[in-house]
Design a protein around this motif. Structure first.
Motif, PDB file in Angstrom:
ATOM      1  N   SER A   1       0.817  -1.212   0.000  1.00 18.11           N
ATOM      2  CA  SER A   1       0.000   0.000   0.000  1.00 18.11           C
ATOM      3  C   SER A   1       0.853   1.264   0.000  1.00 18.11           C
ATOM      4  CB  SER A   1      -0.935  -0.002   1.211  1.00 18.11           C
ATOM      5  OG  SER A   1      -1.846  -1.071   1.156  1.00 18.11           O
TER       6      SER A   1
ATOM      7  N   HIS B   1       2.846   1.767  -3.233  1.00 21.65           N
ATOM      8  CA  HIS B   1       2.061   1.662  -4.470  1.00 21.65           C
ATOM      9  C   HIS B   1       2.635   0.563  -5.386  1.00 21.65           C
ATOM     10  CE1 HIS B   1       0.101   5.347  -3.166  1.00 21.65           C
ATOM     11  NE2 HIS B   1       1.291   5.917  -3.061  1.00 21.65           N
TER      12      HIS B   1
ATOM     13  N   ASP C   1       2.959  -2.419  -7.772  1.00 21.59           N
ATOM     14  CA  ASP C   1       2.114  -3.043  -8.780  1.00 21.59           C
ATOM     15  C   ASP C   1       2.680  -4.371  -9.272  1.00 21.59           C
ATOM     16  OD1 ASP C   1       4.145  -2.297 -10.709  1.00 21.59           O
ATOM     17  OD2 ASP C   1       3.238  -0.311 -10.750  1.00 21.59           O
ATOM     18  N   THR C   2       3.913  -4.714  -8.842  1.00 19.95           N
ATOM     19  CA  THR C   2       4.548  -5.947  -9.286  1.00 19.95           C
ATOM     20  C   THR C   2       5.284  -6.601  -8.128  1.00 19.95           C
ATOM     21  OG1 THR C   2       4.892  -4.999 -11.494  1.00 19.95           O
ATOM     22  CG2 THR C   2       6.161  -6.977 -10.930  1.00 19.95           C
TER      23      THR C   2
ATOM     24  N   TRP D   1      -4.654  -5.518  -3.738  1.00 18.37           N
ATOM     25  CA  TRP D   1      -4.907  -5.305  -5.165  1.00 18.37           C
ATOM     26  C   TRP D   1      -6.354  -5.581  -5.575  1.00 18.37           C
ATOM     27  CZ3 TRP D   1       0.061  -8.299  -6.984  1.00 18.37           C
ATOM     28  CH2 TRP D   1       1.177  -7.441  -6.870  1.00 18.37           C
TER      29      TRP D   1
ATOM     30  N   GLY E   1      -8.375  -2.637  -3.290  1.00 20.00           N
ATOM     31  CA  GLY E   1      -7.581  -1.884  -4.255  1.00 20.00           C
ATOM     32  C   GLY E   1      -8.425  -1.162  -5.286  1.00 20.00           C
ATOM     33  N   THR E   2      -7.720  -0.524  -6.206  1.00 20.21           N
ATOM     34  CA  THR E   2      -8.368   0.276  -7.238  1.00 20.21           C
ATOM     35  C   THR E   2      -8.625  -0.518  -8.504  1.00 20.21           C
ATOM     36  OG1 THR E   2      -6.223   0.991  -8.116  1.00 20.21           O
ATOM     37  CG2 THR E   2      -7.208   2.334  -6.374  1.00 20.21           C
ATOM     38  N   GLY E   3      -8.182  -1.751  -8.525  1.00 19.01           N
ATOM     39  CA  GLY E   3      -8.328  -2.551  -9.723  1.00 19.01           C
ATOM     40  C   GLY E   3      -7.254  -2.288 -10.751  1.00 19.01           C
ATOM     41  N   ARG E   4      -6.195  -1.560 -10.359  1.00 17.89           N
ATOM     42  CA  ARG E   4      -5.110  -1.250 -11.281  1.00 17.89           C
ATOM     43  C   ARG E   4      -4.419  -2.535 -11.737  1.00 17.89           C
ATOM     44  NH1 ARG E   4      -0.507   1.874  -7.981  1.00 17.89           N
ATOM     45  NH2 ARG E   4       0.512   1.704 -10.015  1.00 17.89           N
ATOM     46  N   PRO E   5      -3.825  -2.540 -12.915  1.00 17.07           N
ATOM     47  CA  PRO E   5      -3.087  -3.725 -13.362  1.00 17.07           C
ATOM     48  C   PRO E   5      -1.977  -4.079 -12.374  1.00 17.07           C
ATOM     49  CG  PRO E   5      -3.411  -2.185 -15.180  1.00 17.07           C
ATOM     50  CD  PRO E   5      -3.848  -1.479 -13.924  1.00 17.07           C
ATOM     51  N   HIS E   6      -1.766  -5.367 -12.190  1.00 17.56           N
ATOM     52  CA  HIS E   6      -0.765  -5.822 -11.237  1.00 17.56           C
ATOM     53  C   HIS E   6      -0.210  -7.151 -11.723  1.00 17.56           C
ATOM     54  CE1 HIS E   6      -4.573  -7.710  -9.894  1.00 17.56           C
ATOM     55  NE2 HIS E   6      -3.784  -8.763  -9.717  1.00 17.56           N
TER      56      HIS E   6
END
Length: 353
Positions: free
Chosen positions: A69, A72, A74-75, A114, A118-123
């Motif tokens: 968190s 941020h 994403d991977t 995620w 989460g915001t549903g962003r690609p991960h």
């Protein structure tokens, strides 16, 4: 710009990946999470001023969630694992804890941050596994492919198989965007001196026995760690979500052949650089003898798999992966690195015993 959490990033393969990714994607941010157990070494990250090392346990789900968190992320590239087969035979509990429970902890944190809140962003959750989950091959058996049934034969490989299944389940059940790679035997810089190549190289330099299990004809597919990192990069950038890719070095060799290459390489290095005689006076090569004199045969390891081989057709045809080094070139580079990094490996020798 990506924000990566690299678990086990102070270990052998993880540290090489962090160096590789930093050189090839300098705009990305890397957070390393490593418990710095016996095989983890903060010095492996020296010179990487933009990399933040967090000392902590992957089993601490709260810590992992906070890192995902706050930074941020994403991977996730998940290297953290207990990986030495001999240690798994004498102390399997640590392997189940780190490899199974630890991986599940990461998956829970990733799902929570995620997907659930989460915001549903690609991960992407990339899980690094091993060819040992497939078991052992006979002399004429086809190489392991991604569809080879799992048949682990040691507590280590069983724990990695369990973690592979959990990653797959979190993708299919919850929609977590995952990939998995199963690699063959790695070698190269920063490898803790308990594995065959660094152990035998340093033993040859220090005049210690080269203990060969059984008849020495167990076969492995050898993969230079930088080629492994290149394979993971391709999977992260081009691989299909939910898929598994086998990464091999295309160098299927019996242990005796590898040991012969080590002995020949060490002897040749002494012949070319006489200063090594001063630095390593206990080496047979410093005394005009062959490093092969140190070979000794010992009782075979329990449950010792006879042969591993990787069919890398999928990653080659889908993603264009081709290993850049054969074993001869890769080992020459590795030997040169260990000869130049005596201050790095000297403190580790007693820890490897």
């Amino acid at each position: 710009m990506a924000n990566l959490l690299v678990t086990g990033g102070a270990g052998f393969i993880g540290a090489n990946f962090v160096h590789y990714w930093g050189e090839n994607s300098p705009d990305d941010r890397i957070i390393v999470l490593d418990a710095l157990t016996y095989a983890g070494n903060a010095a492996n990250l020296d010179g990487l001023d933009d990399v933040e090392l967090v000392v902590g346990d992957i089993c601490d789900t709260t810590l992992v969630s906070r890192l995902l968190s706050e930074h941020h992320i994403d991977t996730i590239v998940h290297f953290a694992a207990e990986s030495h087969v001999d240690r798994s035979i004498t102390g399997p509990d640590a392997f189940v804890t780190t490899n199974v429970i630890g991986t599940h902890s990461l998956l829970k944190a990733a799902k929570n941050v995620w997907l659930d809140t989460g915001t549903g962003r690609p991960h992407r959750f990339h899980h690094v596994s091993t060819d040992e989950v497939y078991g052992s091959l006979g002399t004429n058996d086809p190489a392991f492919s991604e569809t080879t049934p799992y048949a682990p034969n040691s507590p280590y490989s069983a724990s990695k198989a369990g973690s592979d299944h959990l990653v797959r389940a979190y993708h299919h059940t919850f929609g977590l965007q995952t990939t998995t790679s199963n690699c063959s035997n790695n070698y190269g810089p920063f490898q803790f001196p308990e594995k065959l190549i660094p152990l035998f190289t340093l033993n040859a330099l220090n005049g210690r026995h080269l203990p060969i299990y059984g008849d020495g004809m167990n076969v492995r597919d050898w993969l230079h760690v930088e080629d492994h990192c290149r394979g993971i990069e391709l999977i992260l950038k081009q691989g299909r979500v939910g898929e598994t890719y086998n990464i091999g070095g295309g160098q299927e060799l019996p242990n005796l052949r590898v040991i012969e290459e080590i002995c020949h390489g060490v002897d040749a290095a002494f012949a070319q650089n006489t200063d090594l005689i001063r630095r390593f006076p206990n080496a047979p090569a410093a005394q005009g003898r062959s490093s092969s004199d140190l070979k000794t045969y010992v009782e075979d390891r329990k449950g010792h798999d006879r042969r591993y081989a990787i069919d890398e057709t999928k990653i080659r045809t889908e993603l264009g992966y081709v290993p850049a080094r054969d074993f001869k070139q890769g080992f020459a580079e590795t030997l040169a690195w260990y000869l130049a990094q005596e201050s790095w490996w000297t403190p580790l020798l007693n820890r490897a015993a």
